[in-house]
Scaffold this active site. Structure first.
Site, PDB file in Angstrom:
ATOM      1  N   ALA A  66      40.593  41.430  29.236  1.00 61.41           N
ATOM      2  CA  ALA A  66      41.902  41.235  28.494  1.00 61.41           C
ATOM      3  C   ALA A  66      42.306  42.656  28.397  1.00 61.41           C
ATOM      4  O   ALA A  66      42.308  43.365  27.208  1.00 61.41           O
ATOM      5  CB  ALA A  66      41.909  40.431  27.309  1.00 61.41           C
ATOM      6  N   ILE A  67      42.772  43.315  29.490  1.00 57.27           N
ATOM      7  CA  ILE A  67      42.973  44.781  29.239  1.00 57.27           C
ATOM      8  C   ILE A  67      44.648  45.075  29.328  1.00 57.27           C
ATOM      9  O   ILE A  67      45.322  44.165  30.081  1.00 57.27           O
ATOM     10  CB  ILE A  67      42.320  45.544  30.362  1.00 57.27           C
ATOM     11  CG1 ILE A  67      40.892  45.413  30.619  1.00 57.27           C
ATOM     12  CG2 ILE A  67      42.851  47.226  30.281  1.00 57.27           C
ATOM     13  CD1 ILE A  67      40.111  46.132  29.389  1.00 57.27           C
ATOM     14  N   TYR A  70      47.206  41.864  29.468  1.00 53.76           N
ATOM     15  CA  TYR A  70      46.564  40.420  30.051  1.00 53.76           C
ATOM     16  C   TYR A  70      46.038  39.888  28.869  1.00 53.76           C
ATOM     17  O   TYR A  70      45.352  38.877  28.852  1.00 53.76           O
ATOM     18  CB  TYR A  70      45.350  40.974  30.875  1.00 53.76           C
ATOM     19  CG  TYR A  70      45.794  40.714  32.387  1.00 53.76           C
ATOM     20  CD1 TYR A  70      46.574  41.766  32.913  1.00 53.76           C
ATOM     21  CD2 TYR A  70      45.184  39.950  33.204  1.00 53.76           C
ATOM     22  CE1 TYR A  70      46.800  42.076  34.191  1.00 53.76           C
ATOM     23  CE2 TYR A  70      45.808  40.107  34.703  1.00 53.76           C
ATOM     24  CZ  TYR A  70      46.515  41.051  35.061  1.00 53.76           C
ATOM     25  OH  TYR A  70      47.032  41.086  36.332  1.00 53.76           O
ATOM     26  N   ASP A 157      37.923  35.562  35.635  1.00 52.57           N
ATOM     27  CA  ASP A 157      39.320  36.048  35.387  1.00 52.57           C
ATOM     28  C   ASP A 157      39.873  35.520  34.256  1.00 52.57           C
ATOM     29  O   ASP A 157      39.507  34.140  33.706  1.00 52.57           O
ATOM     30  CB  ASP A 157      40.152  35.652  36.497  1.00 52.57           C
ATOM     31  CG  ASP A 157      40.291  36.823  37.842  1.00 52.57           C
ATOM     32  OD1 ASP A 157      39.298  37.621  37.891  1.00 52.57           O
ATOM     33  OD2 ASP A 157      41.303  36.560  38.694  1.00 52.57           O
ATOM     34  N   HIS A 179      36.279  30.868  47.556  1.00 50.26           N
ATOM     35  CA  HIS A 179      37.804  31.258  47.537  1.00 50.26           C
ATOM     36  C   HIS A 179      38.669  29.880  47.802  1.00 50.26           C
ATOM     37  O   HIS A 179      38.196  29.720  49.011  1.00 50.26           O
ATOM     38  CB  HIS A 179      37.927  32.635  47.807  1.00 50.26           C
ATOM     39  CG  HIS A 179      39.253  33.242  47.567  1.00 50.26           C
ATOM     40  ND1 HIS A 179      40.358  32.729  47.968  1.00 50.26           N
ATOM     41  CD2 HIS A 179      39.442  34.286  46.916  1.00 50.26           C
ATOM     42  CE1 HIS A 179      41.275  33.468  47.296  1.00 50.26           C
ATOM     43  NE2 HIS A 179      40.805  34.491  46.782  1.00 50.26           N
ATOM     44  N   GLU A 249      36.037  42.537  44.675  1.00 50.97           N
ATOM     45  CA  GLU A 249      35.735  41.552  45.360  1.00 50.97           C
ATOM     46  C   GLU A 249      35.125  41.760  46.830  1.00 50.97           C
ATOM     47  O   GLU A 249      34.062  40.788  47.168  1.00 50.97           O
ATOM     48  CB  GLU A 249      37.094  40.659  45.648  1.00 50.97           C
ATOM     49  CG  GLU A 249      36.920  39.111  46.111  1.00 50.97           C
ATOM     50  CD  GLU A 249      38.064  38.214  46.171  1.00 50.97           C
ATOM     51  OE1 GLU A 249      38.168  37.466  45.176  1.00 50.97           O
ATOM     52  OE2 GLU A 249      39.055  38.540  47.044  1.00 50.97           O
ATOM     53  N   ASP A 272      44.251  27.246  42.665  1.00 54.49           N
ATOM     54  CA  ASP A 272      45.477  27.582  42.374  1.00 54.49           C
ATOM     55  C   ASP A 272      46.441  26.632  42.710  1.00 54.49           C
ATOM     56  O   ASP A 272      46.506  26.012  44.059  1.00 54.49           O
ATOM     57  CB  ASP A 272      45.846  28.692  43.253  1.00 54.49           C
ATOM     58  CG  ASP A 272      47.028  29.463  42.875  1.00 54.49           C
ATOM     59  OD1 ASP A 272      48.088  28.859  42.502  1.00 54.49           O
ATOM     60  OD2 ASP A 272      47.060  30.736  42.957  1.00 54.49           O
TER      61      ASP A 272
HETATM   62  N1  UDP Z   1      42.912  42.566  34.345  1.00 53.78           N
HETATM   63  C1  UDP Z   1      43.266  43.165  32.974  1.00 53.78           C
HETATM   64  N2  UDP Z   1      44.421  43.832  32.791  1.00 53.78           N
HETATM   65  C2  UDP Z   1      45.037  44.244  34.146  1.00 53.78           C
HETATM   66  C3  UDP Z   1      44.727  43.824  35.411  1.00 53.78           C
HETATM   67  C4  UDP Z   1      43.451  42.989  35.426  1.00 53.78           C
HETATM   68  O1  UDP Z   1      42.732  42.554  32.192  1.00 53.78           O
HETATM   69  O2  UDP Z   1      45.936  44.970  33.852  1.00 53.78           O
HETATM   70  C5  UDP Z   1      41.540  41.712  34.402  1.00 53.78           C
HETATM   71  C6  UDP Z   1      41.896  40.280  33.976  1.00 53.78           C
HETATM   72  O3  UDP Z   1      40.813  39.585  33.579  1.00 53.78           O
HETATM   73  C7  UDP Z   1      42.354  39.858  35.370  1.00 53.78           C
HETATM   74  C8  UDP Z   1      41.483  40.384  36.194  1.00 53.78           C
HETATM   75  O4  UDP Z   1      41.144  41.749  35.833  1.00 53.78           O
HETATM   76  O5  UDP Z   1      42.211  38.384  35.426  1.00 53.78           O
HETATM   77  C9  UDP Z   1      41.627  40.304  37.752  1.00 53.78           C
HETATM   78  O6  UDP Z   1      42.910  40.887  37.860  1.00 53.78           O
HETATM   79  P1  UDP Z   1      44.114  39.667  38.482  1.00 53.78           P
HETATM   80  O7  UDP Z   1      43.735  38.380  37.749  1.00 53.78           O
HETATM   81  O8  UDP Z   1      45.343  40.225  38.293  1.00 53.78           O
HETATM   82  O9  UDP Z   1      43.872  39.369  40.060  1.00 53.78           O
HETATM   83  P2  UDP Z   1      44.264  38.219  40.901  1.00 53.78           P
HETATM   84  O10 UDP Z   1      43.768  37.087  40.346  1.00 53.78           O
HETATM   85  O11 UDP Z   1      45.899  38.193  40.826  1.00 53.78           O
HETATM   86  O12 UDP Z   1      43.685  38.609  42.108  1.00 53.78           O
HETATM   87 MN    MN Z   2      43.422  36.415  38.381  1.00 55.75          MN
END
Ligand code: UDP
Ligand code: MN
Length: 298
Positions: A66-67, A70, A157, A179, A249, A272
């Protein structure tokens, strides 16, 4: 009468008395070519598995980042996990955040045997770096902490919610999730890293599945090996100024190609809802929460 005559009409019966001449799911692949099960609804008996896992008294960790912005996803994530994630087990949530003080103020009502630990994690300017560095941070905390506290660790995530059971049927020494965008795709369309210069490189004629970085796990020993491999590859790429096409990934997919997972989770475990209805998808256990990418990442 042989069970093949009765089993298709008696699902509950089948789950307790498996029949050699009848496969519960014929619409999906139930096993990889290296004999790892692929977990779909209707292919396992949760009572048998619960008896086995309770006998071992397993402890399960769930780590999520949780950065920056998020943190907004945390409440829904934990609240739905309390309803659906490993209910009845000892569960440790590990929230990795740059906003430790803020997150410690949050109040979560957790079930018996369930704990939440807030851990400091560095932040990075670019969202890509936040994703890449997850491997390094998980590796370090696995060595320092997770190994002492849990048997299995899942890494997820946070922009997600649980909407059906995720139980011990999903656990194994090393597990990855197919995926949701690529379960039906052919190998040449998988978005692996294709440049030989990268440590995430996968040749055109190799690859089994396209795995999602949004949910994977295993024993702490296996997770240490996985995250260490990915982080080492990411750092080597950095030296050469190359960044894998789908970040951590891509490195995860490379790892799983040469270190095959012992269990695969079907897209039930990472879905999704924008994908719509699918006949084979009987349950949606862990689903993406819609987000505005530009708004949340900057
Ligand atoms: N994340 C975060 N802060 C950010 C970007 C990403 O904490 O500013 C973490 C968060 O746990 C997130 C994960 O990294 O679920 C992967 O990024 P994201 O979910 O945006 O990727 P996507 O699912 O869109 O490919
Ligand atoms: Mn995500």
């Amino acid at each position: 009468a042989p069970c093949i005559d009765v089993a298709p009409h008696r699902d509950a019966h089948f789950l307790f008395f498996p029949c050699t001449l009848y496969s519960r799911r014929t619409d999906v692949l139930m096993m990889t070519p290296w004999f790892a099960p692929i977990v779909w609804n209707g292919t396992y008996n949760i009572d048998i598995l619960n008896a086995q896992f309770h006998q071992r008294g397993v402890r399960i960790g769930l780590a999520m980042f949780a950065i920056k912005k998020y943190v907004v996803f945390l409440h829904t994530f934990i609240e739905t996990a309390e309803k659906f994630f490993m209910v009845g087990y000892n569960v440790n949530y590990y929230v990795l955040t740059d906003r430790v003080e803020e997150v410690r103020q949050y109040n979560f009502t957790l079930g018996q045997g369930r704990h939440l630990t807030v851990l400091k994690a560095p932040t990075y300017k670019r969202w890509q770096d936040i994703c890449f560095r997850r491997m390094e941070i998980i590796r370090n905390y696995t060595r320092e902490l997770f190994t002492n506290e849990v048997d299995y660790l899942a890494v997820a995530d946070i922009d997600m919610k649980f909407s059906d059971d995720v139980g011990v049927e999903s656990l194994s020494d090393l597990f990855g999730t197919i995926h949701p965008g690529y379960y039906a795709a052919q190998r040449q369309h998988f978005t692996y890293e294709r440049r030989p210069a990268s440590k995430a490189y996968i040749p055109k004629d190799e690859g089994d599945f396209y795995y999602a970085a949004g949910y994977f796990g295993g024993t702490t020993e296996e997770i240490f090996k996985l995250t260490n491999y990915c982080h080492t590859g990411i750092m080597a790429d950095r030296e050469k100024n190359i960044e894998a096409v789908w970040h951590e990934e891509s490195h995860l997919n490379r790892y799983f190609l040469y270190h095959k997972p012992t269990k695969l989770l079907s897209p039930e475990y990472l879905w999704d809802n924008r994908m719509g209805e699918r006949g084979f998808l009987k349950r949606r256990r862990f689903v993406a929460v819609p987000k505005n990418h530009n708004e949340i990442r900057n």
